[in-house]
Design an enzyme around this catalytic site. Structure first.
Site, PDB file in Angstrom:
ATOM      1  N   LYS A 167      30.640  39.465  32.902  1.00  0.00           N
ATOM      2  CA  LYS A 167      30.437  38.397  34.123  1.00  0.00           C
ATOM      3  C   LYS A 167      31.408  37.422  33.729  1.00  0.00           C
ATOM      4  CE  LYS A 167      27.318  35.808  36.939  1.00  0.00           C
ATOM      5  NZ  LYS A 167      26.216  35.451  37.182  1.00  0.00           N
ATOM      6  N   LYS A 221      31.785  41.956  37.060  1.00  0.00           N
ATOM      7  CA  LYS A 221      31.506  41.135  38.048  1.00  0.00           C
ATOM      8  C   LYS A 221      32.704  39.828  37.817  1.00  0.00           C
ATOM      9  CE  LYS A 221      28.346  37.965  40.100  1.00  0.00           C
ATOM     10  NZ  LYS A 221      27.140  37.346  39.861  1.00  0.00           N
TER      11      LYS A 221
HETATM   12  C1  PBG Z   1      23.871  33.692  39.064  1.00  0.00           C
HETATM   13  C2  PBG Z   1      24.481  34.700  39.851  1.00  0.00           C
HETATM   14  C3  PBG Z   1      25.675  34.316  40.564  1.00  0.00           C
HETATM   15  C4  PBG Z   1      25.798  35.664  41.223  1.00  0.00           C
HETATM   16  C5  PBG Z   1      24.826  36.491  41.117  1.00  0.00           C
HETATM   17  N1  PBG Z   1      23.968  35.722  40.254  1.00  0.00           N
HETATM   18  C6  PBG Z   1      26.681  33.297  40.498  1.00  0.00           C
HETATM   19  C7  PBG Z   1      26.922  32.462  39.441  1.00  0.00           C
HETATM   20  O1  PBG Z   1      27.020  33.007  38.210  1.00  0.00           O
HETATM   21  O2  PBG Z   1      27.041  31.378  39.674  1.00  0.00           O
HETATM   22  C8  PBG Z   1      27.090  35.868  42.217  1.00  0.00           C
HETATM   23  C9  PBG Z   1      27.047  36.588  43.225  1.00  0.00           C
HETATM   24  C10 PBG Z   1      28.137  36.555  44.157  1.00  0.00           C
HETATM   25  O3  PBG Z   1      29.021  35.225  44.141  1.00  0.00           O
HETATM   26  O4  PBG Z   1      28.086  37.196  45.219  1.00  0.00           O
HETATM   27  N2  PBG Z   1      23.141  34.033  37.775  1.00  0.00           N
END
Ligand code: PBG
Length: 333
Positions: A201, A258
């Site tokens: 991520k 992601k």
């Molecule tokens: C955070 C989380 C995020 C997303 C899913 N879980 C955002 C972040 O890390 O701030 C993002 C999903 C998206 O942008 O569609 N635990």
């Protein structure tokens, strides 16, 4: 004119629709898609998320109805995200461990109404913290404290599994959380609860609309949240694969990359490095970009949507989390 004598003429197989179908390598179906849903407390109309046209914060009743439609379209799973009232947020995200919180109630209702629809829940503290970070902060207030956060996440995963979540999905990027969650679940006899780890991520500019949707931007006082001390540097593919493979060693059942679209090289590299199923998350900012360009009349929405998803599958994803799930599924037989 005498034809050129060419041994290879790739265009031979592109001549007609039938030939093109015959040689098509990648196919998308509704079964590949996972729909993220935002659930909130209270009644009233679905609340539109301004930076994500077509996406709404739903009451749990509305969420169950939406999930039913998705299930009927052949979508096998939803990923649930809670929108937590600001008055319930604090520095350590205590509400995450309140069994009455909206997420656990929503999971229970969903499993009661649609037992065969898979429910995926995010294991991370950001919807619950007053500062919007994914964990608790250390004494300096600057860093998310890894080991303390891991202990909370493991407890959170048990609450989720107990509510009926089929797959828990740690999205926090702490070190060692997959092992801790696996051990905690197993110690409770929850050996069938799977772990989908947000394994690679990245600290992306594309999360803005999601943070708007769950209110973690507001929690941070509208300031952009800097998660670079735990999320990956967008410049690093090797480190991403390394980190993802650690999650495999720790017991993850599915690994995720992601965002998806700007990280297809990571996805394809990971595809070659593991035998586990792979997920990819086409995130909020990817969705917003395509919709905005389509809204301006600059891109064809249906074509851009289909191509973006196909590219993610081609690069190696077995499943795709996408806010386009419902609309895309409607176009698939
Ligand atoms: C955070 C989380 C995020 C997303 C899913 N879980 C955002 C972040 O890390 O701030 C993002 C999903 C998206 O942008 O569609 N635990």
């Amino acid at each position: 004119m005498t034809p050129l004598h060419l041994l290879k003429r790739p265009r031979r197989l592109r001549r007609t629709h039938a030939l093109r179908s015959l040689i098509q390598e990648t196919h998308l179906s509704a079964h590949d898609l996972i729909a993220p849903l935002f659930v909130r407390d209270g009644g009233g109309d679905p609340e539109p998320v301004s930076s994500m046209p077509g996406v709404f914060r739903l009451s749990s009743e509305q969420m169950v109805e939406e999930a039913r439609e998705l299930y009927d379209l052949g979508i096998p799973a939803v990923a649930l995200f809670p929108v937590i009232d600001p008055s319930l947020k604090d520095a350590i995200g205590s509400h995450a461990l309140d069994p009455r919180n909206i997420l656990y109630r929503a999971v229970r209702e969903l499993k009661r109404a649609l037992p065969d629809l898979l429910v995926i829940t995010d294991v991370a503290l950001d919807p619950y913290t007053s500062h919007g970070h994914d964990g608790v902060l250390d004494d300096s207030g600057q860093m998310v404290a890894n080991d303390q956060t891991v202990a909370l996440l493991a407890r959170m995963a048990i609450f989720q599994a107990d509510a009926g979540s089929d797959i828990v999905a740690p999205s926090d990027m702490m070190d060692g959380r997959v092992r801790a969650i696996r051990q905690a679940l197993d110690a409770q006899g929850m050996t069938d609860t799977a772990i989908l780890s947000y394994a690679a991520k990245f600290a992306s500019s594309l999360y803005g609309p999601f943070r708007d949707a769950v209110g973690s931007l507001a929690a941070a006082g509208g300031k952009p949240l800097d998660k670079r001390t735990y999320q990956l540097n967008p410049a690093n593919a090797r480190e991403a694969v390394h980190d993802a493979l650690l999650d495999e060693d720790e017991g993850a059942d599915i690994l995720m990359v992601k965002p998806a679209g700007w990280y297809l090289d990571v996805l394809s590299e990971l595809r070659r490095s593991t035998r586990l199923p792979l997920a990819a998350y086409q995130i909020s900012g990817e969705y917003a970009q395509i919709l905005a360009a389509a809204h301006m009349g600059w891109l064809d929405l249906e074509k851009a949507r289909a191509e973006s998803l196909l590219a993610i599958k081609r690069a190696g994803a077995d499943m795709i989390l996408t806010y386009f799930a419902k609309d895309a599924a409607k176009t698939m037989a």
